[in-house]
Structure formats: structure tokens, C-alpha cells
Design an enzyme around this catalytic site. Structure first.
Site, short mmCIF file in Angstrom:
data_model
loop_
_atom_site.label_atom_id
_atom_site.label_comp_id
_atom_site.label_asym_id
_atom_site.label_seq_id
_atom_site.Cartn_x
_atom_site.Cartn_y
_atom_site.Cartn_z
N ASP A 1 10.30 -63.89 -85.93
CA ASP A 1 11.64 -64.68 -86.33
C ASP A 1 12.07 -65.66 -84.97
O ASP A 1 11.45 -65.35 -84.02
CB ASP A 1 12.77 -63.90 -86.78
CG ASP A 1 12.83 -62.62 -85.76
OD1 ASP A 1 12.33 -62.59 -84.94
OD2 ASP A 1 13.62 -61.62 -86.41
N ASP B 1 21.91 -52.59 -89.38
CA ASP B 1 22.15 -52.67 -90.71
C ASP B 1 20.94 -52.42 -91.47
O ASP B 1 20.84 -52.68 -92.70
CB ASP B 1 22.99 -53.72 -90.88
CG ASP B 1 22.22 -55.01 -90.76
OD1 ASP B 1 21.09 -54.98 -90.22
OD2 ASP B 1 22.78 -55.95 -91.06
N HIS C 1 18.14 -54.27 -91.12
CA HIS C 1 17.29 -55.46 -91.40
C HIS C 1 16.00 -55.45 -90.57
O HIS C 1 15.97 -54.96 -89.45
CB HIS C 1 18.03 -56.94 -91.03
CG HIS C 1 18.59 -57.09 -89.53
ND1 HIS C 1 19.74 -57.17 -89.17
CD2 HIS C 1 17.67 -57.33 -88.65
CE1 HIS C 1 19.76 -57.20 -87.73
NE2 HIS C 1 18.56 -57.58 -87.44
N GLU D 1 18.30 -59.81 -93.78
CA GLU D 1 19.72 -59.18 -93.75
C GLU D 1 19.80 -58.74 -95.13
O GLU D 1 19.05 -58.65 -96.07
CB GLU D 1 20.69 -60.53 -93.66
CG GLU D 1 20.44 -61.15 -92.29
CD GLU D 1 21.16 -60.15 -91.02
OE1 GLU D 1 21.22 -59.09 -91.20
OE2 GLU D 1 21.57 -61.08 -90.09
C1 GLP Z 1 17.55 -58.99 -84.29
C2 GLP Z 1 16.19 -59.13 -84.67
C3 GLP Z 1 15.04 -58.18 -85.25
C4 GLP Z 1 15.35 -57.00 -84.14
C5 GLP Z 1 16.89 -56.57 -84.11
C6 GLP Z 1 17.35 -55.34 -83.35
O1 GLP Z 1 18.50 -59.12 -85.00
N1 GLP Z 1 15.84 -60.29 -85.51
O2 GLP Z 1 13.82 -58.61 -85.16
O3 GLP Z 1 14.60 -55.99 -84.96
O4 GLP Z 1 17.60 -57.72 -83.74
O5 GLP Z 1 17.11 -55.52 -82.10
P1 GLP Z 1 17.08 -54.70 -80.98
O6 GLP Z 1 15.72 -54.08 -80.73
O7 GLP Z 1 17.68 -55.42 -79.75
O8 GLP Z 1 18.11 -53.71 -81.09
#
Ligand code: GLP
Length: 222
Positions: free
Chosen positions: A53, A116, A118, A123
Site C-alpha cells: 500500500d 481493527d 485491516h 478497511e
Molecule cells: C497500516 C498499514 C498496514 C499495517 C497496519 C499496522 O495501516 N497500512 O499495512 O499492517 O498499519 O501497522 P503497525 O505495524 O504499525 O501496527
């Protein structure tokens, strides 16, 4: 990831196609991989990467873009040729799944998870059949990611280009990493929840080769 790349023994004609996440969860993994590269244990010469992403609305040069994150934590430290690196963007998202297919599909998708549930930026409410597209971020995600923007919610982009749930499911193997108490409900849903577009991570239950790597705190709801 290192083990799988070496086991696969990628060549120029048959590269290892790797799907990659950003976020704080994979940071230590990238640091370990860079160490392994420096000690000659792994090479990215024949690895092709596709990131999950990228934010919409900030330039790729922005320090918090996922493009910057990937160069800072991995790409600038290893021997991957720049033309083998792919990140989704407003320009290429319509072609992104075709680009992956042209490379023979993703061998291993490394993936984080939001609290959440995702995966990438799929989402709650995302179709489990989705491919790469633009998604509006939920307020929960904007609040969670504000920590990367000096806590300023207004500075967080409101949308992102993301691979779809189906894009992740199409990989031949998926490894999901989750650390900390904040991920415990998402981990519970991933393991015990009904498959649903409300917790998009639950779609991974349908994957025949799906591994979760979690710390103890993330298992507290199991
Ligand atoms: C973001 C990214 C996801 C990631 C998520 C959790 O929203 N788009 O790909 O898995 O955050 O991130 P973190 O590892 O910082 O908790």
C-alpha cells in the site's frame, strides 16, 4: 522470509516475488534482513518486490510515505535492482494485479494487521474479492497512524492505494506479523472469528498456507 528466499534459490529467469508491508511491525524484520544481507547470507539481486500500500496525497519523497519507509528500512541497504521494486500508486493501481501476475504471482506475502483487523489498507467493509484500488481510510486508522505524523490527525492522508484482500489471498504463502496487546482482538478474529468483510484479516483463514507470527501480548484474547 530469508529461509524461503534461500530455499527457493531465485535466479534471473525465475525471481522470488515478495509482497511487503510497512508499519512498525516489520521494522525489526527488515533490520534483521539487512544484517543478514551484510553478512552475505541473503541477496536481493533476483528478488522482485510488490508493496502492499501507499498513501494518496503526500509525495513519495515525504518522510512518512511508504516509499520512503521502504528505502529507509530495506531497499537502500540491499542489492535489489531499482526496477525490481514496485509500490502501488495512483498511476499504476489499475495495472498492479496484472503486474504481479506477469511476474508469476507473489510467492510470499509478508503482512501486518491493523488493530481493527485491516490487512494492507483493506478497511472494515472491504470486499474479500477486492483487487488493488483506492480506499478511504477509517477514522480509527487515521488516529492510529497519526503517531507517524507528530500526532497530528490532520496531517494523515485520508486515502491510500492498497492491494485487495484477494491480491493477498492469491499469494502462494502469507505470513502475518502482529505484536502487542493492541493487536489481540485482531489476532483473535484472525484465528477464531467468522470469515467476514468486517475483519478483513479473517479472509486469511481461507488461505492454505497462512502462518501467523505473534508475540505473547497479541495472543491475550485467544
Ligand atoms: C497500516 C498499514 C498496514 C499495517 C497496519 C499496522 O495501516 N497500512 O499495512 O499492517 O498499519 O501497522 P503497525 O505495524 O504499525 O501496527
Amino acid at each position: 522470509m530469508y529461509y524461503r528466499i534461500n530455499e527457493f534459490r531465485p535466479t534471473k529467469d525465475r525471481p522470488f516475488v515478495l509482497g511487503l508491508p510497512t508499519g512498525s511491525s516489520p521494522e525489526q524484520i527488515y533490520a534483521n534482513i539487512v544484517d543478514m544481507y551484510r553478512s552475505g547470507k541473503v541477496s536481493f539481486k533476483n528478488v522482485v518486490t510488490f508493496n502492499m500500500d501507499e498513501y494518496v496525497g503526500i509525495p513519495t519523497s515525504h518522510p512518512q510515505s511508504y516509499h520512503s519507509f521502504m528505502f529507509k528500512h530495506l531497499f537502500q541497504h540491499v542489492d535489489i535492482p531499482p526496477n525490481q521494486i514496485h509500490l502501488p500508486s495512483l498511476e499504476n493501481y489499475g495495472e498492479y494485479d496484472n503486474m504481479i501476475a506477469k511476474h508469476g504471482g507473489i510467492e510470499l506475502f509478508l503482512c501486518g494487521v491493523g488493530s481493527d483487523g485491516h490487512i494492507a489498507f483493506n478497511e472494515p467493509g472491504s470486499s474479500l474479492a477486492s483487487k488493488t484500488r483506492v480506499k478511504t481510510l477509517t477514522n480509527d486508522t487515521i488516529v492510529a497512524n497519526a503517531r507517524f505524523f507528530n500526532g497530528d490527525i490532520n496531517a494523515v492522508p485520508k486515502s491510500a492505494v492498497t492491494v485487495g484482500v484477494k491480491t493477498v489471498l492469491d499469494a502462494r504463502e502469507v505470513i502475518l506479523i502482529a505484536d502487542g496487546r493492541a493487536k489481540a482482538e485482531a489476532v483473535r478474529q484472525a484465528v477464531e472469528g467468522s470469515i467476514s468483510h468486517v475483519w478483513t484479516v479473517t479472509a486469511l483463514q481461507m488461505h492454505p498456507k497462512f502462518i501467523m507470527a505473534v508475540d505473547e501480548a497479541a495472543t491475550e484474547e485467544l
